[in-house]
Design an enzyme around this catalytic site. Sequence first.
Site, PDB file in Angstrom:
ATOM      1  N   ARG A   1       0.783  -1.276   0.055  1.00  0.00           N
ATOM      2  CA  ARG A   1      -0.114   0.018   0.044  1.00  0.00           C
ATOM      3  C   ARG A   1       0.842   1.172   0.049  1.00  0.00           C
ATOM      4  NH1 ARG A   1      -2.615  -0.083   6.258  1.00  0.00           N
ATOM      5  NH2 ARG A   1      -0.489  -0.100   7.299  1.00  0.00           N
TER       6      ARG A   1
ATOM      7  N   GLU B   1      -2.648   7.772   6.442  1.00  0.00           N
ATOM      8  CA  GLU B   1      -1.478   7.851   6.983  1.00  0.00           C
ATOM      9  C   GLU B   1      -0.509   8.390   5.757  1.00  0.00           C
ATOM     10  OE1 GLU B   1      -0.179   4.519   9.220  1.00  0.00           O
ATOM     11  OE2 GLU B   1      -1.441   5.117  10.920  1.00  0.00           O
TER      12      GLU B   1
ATOM     13  N   GLU C   1      -7.573   5.889  15.022  1.00  0.00           N
ATOM     14  CA  GLU C   1      -7.248   4.235  15.028  1.00  0.00           C
ATOM     15  C   GLU C   1      -6.286   4.200  16.552  1.00  0.00           C
ATOM     16  OE1 GLU C   1      -4.754   3.123  11.904  1.00  0.00           O
ATOM     17  OE2 GLU C   1      -6.048   3.693  10.367  1.00  0.00           O
TER      18      GLU C   1
ATOM     19  N   TRP D   1       3.592  -5.290  14.131  1.00  0.00           N
ATOM     20  CA  TRP D   1       4.655  -5.052  13.157  1.00  0.00           C
ATOM     21  C   TRP D   1       5.896  -4.763  13.853  1.00  0.00           C
ATOM     22  CZ3 TRP D   1       3.763  -0.037  14.981  1.00  0.00           C
ATOM     23  CH2 TRP D   1       2.592   0.658  14.883  1.00  0.00           C
TER      24      TRP D   1
ATOM     25  N   GLU E   1      -2.083  -8.295   7.807  1.00  0.00           N
ATOM     26  CA  GLU E   1      -2.052  -8.090   9.445  1.00  0.00           C
ATOM     27  C   GLU E   1      -2.846  -9.159  10.161  1.00  0.00           C
ATOM     28  OE1 GLU E   1      -3.380  -4.033   7.786  1.00  0.00           O
ATOM     29  OE2 GLU E   1      -1.794  -3.233   9.094  1.00  0.00           O
TER      30      GLU E   1
ATOM     31  N   TYR F   1      -2.142 -10.927  12.509  1.00  0.00           N
ATOM     32  CA  TYR F   1      -1.610 -11.138  13.845  1.00  0.00           C
ATOM     33  C   TYR F   1      -2.162  -9.871  14.609  1.00  0.00           C
ATOM     34  CZ  TYR F   1       0.880 -15.338  13.627  1.00  0.00           C
ATOM     35  OH  TYR F   1       1.513 -16.642  13.546  1.00  0.00           O
TER      36      TYR F   1
HETATM   37  C1  GLA Z   1      -1.711   2.184  10.509  1.00  0.00           C
HETATM   38  C2  GLA Z   1      -2.974   2.054   9.450  1.00  0.00           C
HETATM   39  C3  GLA Z   1      -4.040   0.803   9.411  1.00  0.00           C
HETATM   40  C4  GLA Z   1      -3.319  -0.337   9.916  1.00  0.00           C
HETATM   41  C5  GLA Z   1      -2.847  -0.125  11.146  1.00  0.00           C
HETATM   42  C6  GLA Z   1      -2.195  -1.252  12.201  1.00  0.00           C
HETATM   43  O1  GLA Z   1      -2.117   2.873  11.350  1.00  0.00           O
HETATM   44  O2  GLA Z   1      -3.615   3.129   9.348  1.00  0.00           O
HETATM   45  O3  GLA Z   1      -4.409   0.497   8.259  1.00  0.00           O
HETATM   46  O4  GLA Z   1      -2.332  -0.976   9.070  1.00  0.00           O
HETATM   47  O5  GLA Z   1      -1.414   0.798  11.035  1.00  0.00           O
HETATM   48  O6  GLA Z   1      -1.202  -1.930  11.435  1.00  0.00           O
END
Ligand code: GLA
Length: 691
Positions: free
Chosen positions: A142, A181, A331, A339, A379, A381
């Site tokens: 992404r 982000e 979030e 990660w 993702e 986990y």
């Molecule tokens: C970032 C992204 C989300 C997700 C989280 C958790 O904050 O905004 O899409 O990937 O990390 O990994």
Amino acid sequence: MRRTKLLATVLLGLCAAMPAAISPQPARAQATRYADAPPIAFGVAWYPEHWPEERWDTDLALMKAAGFNTVRIAEFAWSRMEPQEGAFEFEWLDRAIAAARRHGMWVVLGTPTAAPPAWMTHDYPDTLRVAEDGQRARHGGRRHFSFTSPRYREFARRIAGEMAERYGNHPGVVGWQIDNEVGPPSFDESAVAAWHAFLHERYGSIDTLNERWTTQYWSQRYNNFEQIPLVSSGQHNPGLLLEYRHFVTDVWTDYVRNQVEAIRQHADPRQLITTNSMHWNAGYDHTKLHEAVDFASWDAYVPDGRPVWINLAGNHDLVHGYKQRNFWLMETQPGRTDWVELNRALDPGQVRELAWQAVAHGADAVLYWQWRSALGGQEQYFGTLLGPDGTPAPIYQEVQQIGREFAEAGPALEGTVPRDQVAMLYSYDSRWAIDYQRHNNAFDPLEQFQSYYAPLRRQSQGVAILSPDQDFSRYPLVVAPALNVVTQEQAQRLAEYVRAGGHLVLGPRSGMKDDANMMWPQKQPGPLSDLVGAQVEQFYALDEKVPLAGGIGAGEAEIWAEVLEPQAEDVEVLQRYAAPDSWLGTSAAAVTRKVGRGTVTYLGAWLEPELLERFVGQALANAGVTPILPGTPEGVEVSERTGEGKRLLVLINHGEEAATIAVPAGARSVVGELSGGTLPGHGVAVLQLPD
Ligand code: GLA
């Protein structure tokens, strides 16, 4: 003790003749949500496109039972909304929004531009990001797009416009999140062309650029803008490196604005627009980028599962400062991340602590990432509310408690904003300039900023974090830890603030560079010298601690030390080095001075924590700032949200042990477990105070 009293006497004497210090009035609350949505949005990132539609109602019923009232959807669904170029399919999204509404959920729509579809990246490779090493990204991750690609901008504008045309007046859509982000720059051809255009616009002529960057050095001199390399770091011209950051800021701001404009053409103005950013990420100037959106939102994660509450507090205050307005925690983790090397889960009760901490610092929304892991996504986990079997995970019950409490406390919190008592100035230019030339690798400008924030937040219980270009005039105390890059205009505003009765504290390395990252042709603090009444004779990187003595008390400096030389008669030396065998000798390490109705203090050394803690106490006392709830035990975070005749205290015991709280008279418990003045370990209490 005598010396400390001496300092207090000196400083109090300096202030005594002045009228009462400036006292901050809380900013007026500005809504971050639709008219009749709940005061505190509580919810989750949900990806309906990952699941069979027959599963949706089950999920939404469980979200409702968790106490959620908001879902964020669609942010990575471009290939589902536009499976072929120009062929849009929104019917599934219509049904997902309708299902969410059936279960009482408000909807935030994400534009899906962080994840372009395969037809685009395959047919139009010029939309792909190119890394600084020339490697072009491939499909499957992404954020693999080029942030300057004109074609990508067009595709992004179109999908955002199509979505807004369809949902811009949907009564259940409360707002929009642009992309996800934003951050990774590109070094493709379009980026290089944009870089040259940016510099041309900024400097007007190549001669001006050559002069401002002193390009006679090492024969860097450019004949035209096209010769200037696009580089992000390394042994390059300080002016070029700082301008690179300004360029990235400019491009991302324009990238976000491109979609905001597309949405605004169709959307109800009550649908507010944000983008979820990453707090101290230094890729671009977040304060500038947020000029393109209505309110700020950010993503808070604690990858090691061991939250440091004072740092998280600073992250929230930084985000609140972008627009000096309540924000959304878009979030945060319902337990663990996935990660880092060891993704420890938050302890029982900490998801709740951190949710309340966000609200205490001005969040009007807390959303979890994510509802349920896609069975085959990258993702798998990551912590979620539902397990792989689609049933609630252990954390679900703690989240239910938060949902009940937010619903209970929402009406009291509505229309309130954090009460900040002092301000800190955070300068992206200064952080970048120092990061490019640490000179002592231990001098991390962010760590230095946080070394001031921690005692200030603990002792004042309310800190605003602003850029030097925002309005800080209402604060009795302003602390600028490392204003390394400072313009004449900024220096002028700081001087006016002090003369009007403000108390300004400057930290080491202040006033060295201009806004092209060139050294001012004068001793530090450069354009601040007239105000400070002293100058830096020399700076020294320290490989060991250096003793200090004076009005702040005995202690040590570490990492950095500047020899200060008073120039004006009325400058008071606060602290001296006690290192007779070094260049520092017993020279001045900190000075203070009364100017107009205020004071300015320059700390020329990186003070070790205990000494800085003491100094902060004295600086607060001399600015007339007292804690919101005096006598609160260490480890209990006190915050106040205030407004419209309301005062809410949010108390969070981040420690393991119970704490005794001096409950203000007339306080009414809104939620939480404060009992008889005792707050248990990891306990939360929200109290409404008589206005
Ligand atoms: C970032 C992204 C989300 C997700 C989280 C958790 O904050 O905004 O899409 O990937 O990390 O990994």
